[in-house]
Design an enzyme around this catalytic site. Structure first.
Site, mmCIF file in Angstrom:
data_model
loop_
_atom_site.group_PDB
_atom_site.id
_atom_site.type_symbol
_atom_site.label_atom_id
_atom_site.label_comp_id
_atom_site.label_asym_id
_atom_site.label_seq_id
_atom_site.Cartn_x
_atom_site.Cartn_y
_atom_site.Cartn_z
ATOM 1 N N CYS A 24 2.234 -2.714 4.678
ATOM 2 C CA CYS A 24 2.778 -1.725 3.913
ATOM 3 C C CYS A 24 3.229 -0.690 5.059
ATOM 4 O O CYS A 24 4.257 0.059 4.974
ATOM 5 C CB CYS A 24 1.898 -1.267 2.826
ATOM 6 S SG CYS A 24 0.326 -0.454 3.377
ATOM 7 N N HIS A 40 -2.535 2.427 0.704
ATOM 8 C CA HIS A 40 -1.326 1.605 0.480
ATOM 9 C C HIS A 40 -0.238 2.619 0.607
ATOM 10 O O HIS A 40 -0.499 3.951 0.040
ATOM 11 C CB HIS A 40 -1.155 1.050 -0.826
ATOM 12 C CG HIS A 40 0.066 0.323 -0.930
ATOM 13 N ND1 HIS A 40 0.358 -0.987 -0.029
ATOM 14 C CD2 HIS A 40 1.280 0.388 -1.769
ATOM 15 C CE1 HIS A 40 1.623 -1.525 -0.559
ATOM 16 N NE2 HIS A 40 2.132 -0.606 -1.482
ATOM 17 N N HIS A 81 8.393 -1.373 -0.910
ATOM 18 C CA HIS A 81 7.078 -1.442 -0.049
ATOM 19 C C HIS A 81 7.026 -2.765 0.325
ATOM 20 O O HIS A 81 7.386 -3.592 -0.537
ATOM 21 C CB HIS A 81 6.166 -0.842 -1.098
ATOM 22 C CG HIS A 81 5.950 -1.498 -2.142
ATOM 23 N ND1 HIS A 81 4.301 -1.524 -2.826
ATOM 24 C CD2 HIS A 81 6.586 -2.055 -3.302
ATOM 25 C CE1 HIS A 81 4.569 -2.221 -3.800
ATOM 26 N NE2 HIS A 81 5.694 -2.594 -4.185
#
Length: 350
Positions: free
Chosen positions: A265, A313, A325
């Site tokens: 990520c 994240h 993402h």
């Protein structure tokens, strides 16, 4: 009662006890097996998703230590260079002391007058004698200079050893987190291993379809513009970062990867914004401290959005309440609503 009859009675009782124990053991084994039954397909998906998320958490925590490790390695390199430089200075003073000591020893057994009379070059001798006398007068000062230089070497060496110990401790911590991340992925594979071949094939097919769908959403591969209906900010760099991130749709999630075809990520954010000329660290937690903090209501394309507490994240806002993402291990880069995960904060890089 006769001895034979007593023995037969004991034998029957022992057999009954043994039989009961065997039955109880079988029931216990069956009970243990039933305690970990085969999950349904939907249960397996949820378990796998949870384990993959835990893997991402550990992976991003390991990523966060990258900056500490790099900074520590740089400090250690500088300290080692300083040790070498200081040691060279100390060695030079030591050589000077040695040379003058030898010269003093060679002439110490003869009077100055005799040395002058026997010298083939009186002027040169007088010059050397003057130098020797000057050294004799400064000897204590030079020795103190040498001791000071050696003391600095020792201090720098101690600092280097301390820095090395700190570096090794952080590296050990990072290795532990990496091991934890891999352990969760192994646990996810064990869950999948309980499913039938047909069920595992169905999950693979679903993942492949999701990746293909994401790839079909990619904008122009030139990376120069986005679709006309996407609100791109005026500064241009954010628009370029969004375009680059969108062009990675369908690429696989791989921990520690930052392009050009696999990403985690924070690696995706690093890669996309890097193409726009903005340097970011490879850690979602560290990236949350890069740029200007913006509220959820003021989000613009290119802004970085962070999720969970502590942060584990990150995604990039693309407008209309959506983001691009790299979700987690086992998934591909995709677009999704920013409300699919617990929102934490957002920043505007650049």
């Amino acid at each position: 009662m006769s001895t034979g009859r007593i023995n037969r009675t004991k034998g029957i009782a022992l057999a009954a006890i043994t039989s009961t124990a065997v039955v109880a053991g079988v029931l216990f084994i069956q009970s243990g097996a039933d305690a970990d039954p085969k999950p349904t397909l939907e249960e397996a998906k949820k378990q796998v998703a949870a384990l993959q998320h835990k893997s991402e958490e550990a992976g991003e925590a390991a990523n966060d230590l990258r900056g500490q490790i790099s900074a520590s390695q740089a400090r250690l390199k500088a300290l080692q260079a300083a040790v070498n430089k200081q040691q060279a200075q100390a060695d030079e003073v030591k050589r000077q002391i040695g040379s003058l000591a030898v010269a003093g020893y060679q002439t110490s057994g003869m009077s100055t007058t005799a040395q002058l009379l026997l010298s083939q070059n009186p002027d040169q001798f007088l010059s050397q004698a003057s130098t020797a006398q000057a050294f004799a007068g400064q000897q204590n000062s030079v020795l103190r200079k040498f001791q000071d230089a050696q003391g600095k070497v020792a201090d720098l060496q101690a600092s280097a050893q301390s820095e090395l110990a700190s570096l090794q401790a952080v590296q050990t911590q990072q290795n532990k987190l990496i091991s934890e991340a891999k352990g969760n992925l192994d646990a996810a594979e064990k869950v999948l291993g309980k499913l039938s071949d047909a069920e595992r094939a169905r999950i693979r097919e679903e993942n492949e379809k999701e990746a293909e769908k994401a790839r079909n959403e990619r904008p122009s591969r030139d990376g120069d513009r986005m679709d006309d209906d996407l609100p791109v900010p005026a500064n241009g760099r954010a628009g370029q970062a969004v375009a680059v991130a969108m062009n990675q749709l369908g690429d696989s999630y791989v921990w520690g990867a930052a392009g050009p075809s696999t990403f985690d990520c924070s690696g995706l954010m690093l890669y996309a914004w890097g193409k726009a000329g903005v340097s970011l660290p490879h850690s979602s937690k560290a990236q949350a401290n890069e740029g200007r903090r913006v509220s959820k209501s003021q989000l613009m394309p290119g802004d970085l959005i962070f999720f969970y507490s502590p942060i584990s994240h990150v995604g990039m806002y693309i407008g209309n309440g959506r983001m691009v993402h790299a979700p987690r291990p086992g998934k591909s880069v995709e677009t999704s609503s920013i409300d699919t995960m617990p929102y934490n904060t957002a920043v505007r890089p650049g």
